[in-house]
Motif scaffolding. Structure first.
Motif, PDB file in Angstrom:
ATOM      1  N   ASP A 151       1.274  -1.258  -0.056  1.00 17.55           N
ATOM      2  CA  ASP A 151       0.184   0.072  -0.281  1.00 17.55           C
ATOM      3  C   ASP A 151       0.683   1.346   0.337  1.00 17.55           C
ATOM      4  N   ALA A 152       2.177   1.117  -0.736  1.00 14.94           N
ATOM      5  CA  ALA A 152       3.030   2.151  -0.843  1.00 14.94           C
ATOM      6  C   ALA A 152       3.444   2.282  -1.765  1.00 14.94           C
ATOM      7  N   PRO A 153       4.328   3.300  -2.592  1.00 16.77           N
ATOM      8  CA  PRO A 153       5.164   3.054  -4.335  1.00 16.77           C
ATOM      9  C   PRO A 153       6.348   2.551  -3.452  1.00 16.77           C
ATOM     10  N   ILE A 154       6.701   1.917  -4.907  1.00 11.83           N
ATOM     11  CA  ILE A 154       8.307   0.640  -4.729  1.00 11.83           C
ATOM     12  C   ILE A 154       8.875   1.939  -5.854  1.00 11.83           C
ATOM     13  N   MET A 155      10.356   2.108  -5.392  1.00  9.47           N
ATOM     14  CA  MET A 155      11.219   2.803  -5.877  1.00  9.47           C
ATOM     15  C   MET A 155      12.110   1.735  -6.244  1.00  9.47           C
ATOM     16  N   THR A 156      12.175   2.045  -8.146  1.00  9.43           N
ATOM     17  CA  THR A 156      12.550   0.742  -8.693  1.00  9.43           C
ATOM     18  C   THR A 156      13.143   1.543 -10.006  1.00  9.43           C
ATOM     19  N   THR A 157      14.615   0.702 -10.313  1.00 13.68           N
ATOM     20  CA  THR A 157      15.782   0.233 -11.389  1.00 13.68           C
ATOM     21  C   THR A 157      15.683  -0.806 -11.343  1.00 13.68           C
ATOM     22  N   THR A 158      16.167  -0.464 -12.777  1.00 14.74           N
ATOM     23  CA  THR A 158      16.865  -1.701 -13.729  1.00 14.74           C
ATOM     24  C   THR A 158      18.098  -2.427 -12.845  1.00 14.74           C
ATOM     25  N   LEU A 159      18.879  -3.485 -12.556  1.00 19.35           N
ATOM     26  CA  LEU A 159      19.967  -3.808 -11.957  1.00 19.35           C
ATOM     27  C   LEU A 159      20.954  -3.261 -13.190  1.00 19.35           C
ATOM     28  N   PRO A 160      22.099  -3.363 -12.334  1.00 14.87           N
ATOM     29  CA  PRO A 160      23.139  -2.225 -12.600  1.00 14.87           C
ATOM     30  C   PRO A 160      23.725  -3.819 -13.460  1.00 14.87           C
ATOM     31  N   HIS A 161      24.280  -3.502 -14.932  1.00 15.60           N
ATOM     32  CA  HIS A 161      25.048  -4.529 -15.853  1.00 15.60           C
ATOM     33  C   HIS A 161      25.558  -4.072 -16.619  1.00 15.60           C
ATOM     34  N   ASP A 162      26.946  -4.369 -16.872  1.00 16.08           N
ATOM     35  CA  ASP A 162      28.567  -4.767 -17.809  1.00 16.08           C
ATOM     36  C   ASP A 162      28.404  -4.762 -19.265  1.00 16.08           C
ATOM     37  N   ASP A 163      28.575  -4.005 -20.032  1.00 15.23           N
ATOM     38  CA  ASP A 163      28.006  -4.983 -21.561  1.00 15.23           C
ATOM     39  C   ASP A 163      28.877  -6.524 -21.391  1.00 15.23           C
ATOM     40  N   HIS A 164      30.652  -6.475 -21.456  1.00 15.36           N
ATOM     41  CA  HIS A 164      30.625  -7.694 -21.568  1.00 15.36           C
ATOM     42  C   HIS A 164      30.542  -9.334 -20.516  1.00 15.36           C
ATOM     43  N   GLU A 165      29.089  -8.923 -20.398  1.00 14.99           N
ATOM     44  CA  GLU A 165      28.595  -9.288 -18.752  1.00 14.99           C
ATOM     45  C   GLU A 165      27.708 -10.464 -19.591  1.00 14.99           C
ATOM     46  N   ASP A 166      27.883 -12.241 -19.153  1.00 15.79           N
ATOM     47  CA  ASP A 166      26.404 -12.908 -19.736  1.00 15.79           C
ATOM     48  C   ASP A 166      25.517 -11.946 -19.639  1.00 15.79           C
ATOM     49  N   ILE A 167      24.223 -12.186 -20.221  1.00 17.30           N
ATOM     50  CA  ILE A 167      22.895 -11.761 -20.133  1.00 17.30           C
ATOM     51  C   ILE A 167      22.409 -12.501 -18.850  1.00 17.30           C
ATOM     52  N   GLU A 168      23.060 -14.038 -18.593  1.00 14.28           N
ATOM     53  CA  GLU A 168      22.349 -14.958 -17.700  1.00 14.28           C
ATOM     54  C   GLU A 168      22.145 -14.102 -16.249  1.00 14.28           C
TER      55      GLU A 168
END
Length: 204
Positions: free
Chosen positions: A134-151
């Protein structure tokens, strides 16, 4: 800590455990309709600051986003005119981030920018958590390095292996997506697509 949740029929105690963590100022990683994200209680400034440090973002220069459970709760935290409301009603829940002018209900950390990103992901798990919280959830995508496996940004077990020490709980909601949300700027009364992502805007 890794917690398996499903699109429906979750154990209420499991959901309450997540909500308790958020209410205590904790951080969680969870699935959305786009990518896995990291979030916290959207009105707890210290928790938001923790996420900004993890993502290395400056809230004075970057817009912060919140997940709202439904359209009526959005108007508490953002200024919504009729045209924008209709547009959001047509497209939400969905893979969009609507940039709106924020209200004073949001913590001070949001007011540096005067704008807030609004998400209502088409994902039953995070919708249910937002409803119980019953409140907003602050949200942001996970940090991801371009050279890292997408998994490492799609597989909850690998996500927990990488980020588990930084957060209080990782929700395993199955394999996540790889596309960003579509960002729609509505701060000037006109809808402008700033970034085309997974969502395709129905402008009616």
């Amino acid at each position: 800590m890794l917690l398996k949740l499903y699109e429906k029929n979750n154990n209420p105690q499991d959901l309450q455990q997540v909500v308790d963590i958020l209410n205590d100022g904790g951080l969680i990683i969870y699935p959305t309709d786009t990518m896995y994200a990291i979030g916290c209680h959207g009105l707890k400034e210290r928790a938001i600051e923790r996420i900004c440090r993890i993502k290395d973002i400056d809230p004075r220069k970057n817009n912060l986003s919140i997940i709202c459970y439904d359209l009526s709760s959005i108007s508490e935290y953002a200024k919504v005119d009729n045209t924008t409301f209709k547009l959001m009603k047509r497209n939400l829940p969905g893979a969009f981030t609507f940039i709106l002018n924020g209200t004073t209900r949001l913590p001070k950390i949001f007011r540096n920018r005067k704008e807030v990103g609004i998400r209502m992901p088409d994902s039953a798990i995070i919708q249910e958590i937002a409803r119980i919280l019953d409140a907003p959830i602050m949200t942001t995508t996970l940090p991801h390095d371009d050279h890292e496996d997408i998994e490492y940004s799609t597989d909850p077990e690998l996500i927990d292996e990488k980020f588990g020490d930084l957060v209080d709980l990782t929700i395993d909601g199955g394999i996540g997506g790889t596309e960003f949300s579509t960002i729609v700027d509505c701060t000037n009364g006109e809808a402008e697509i700033v970034r085309q992502g997974k969502g395709w805007l129905d402008e009616g």
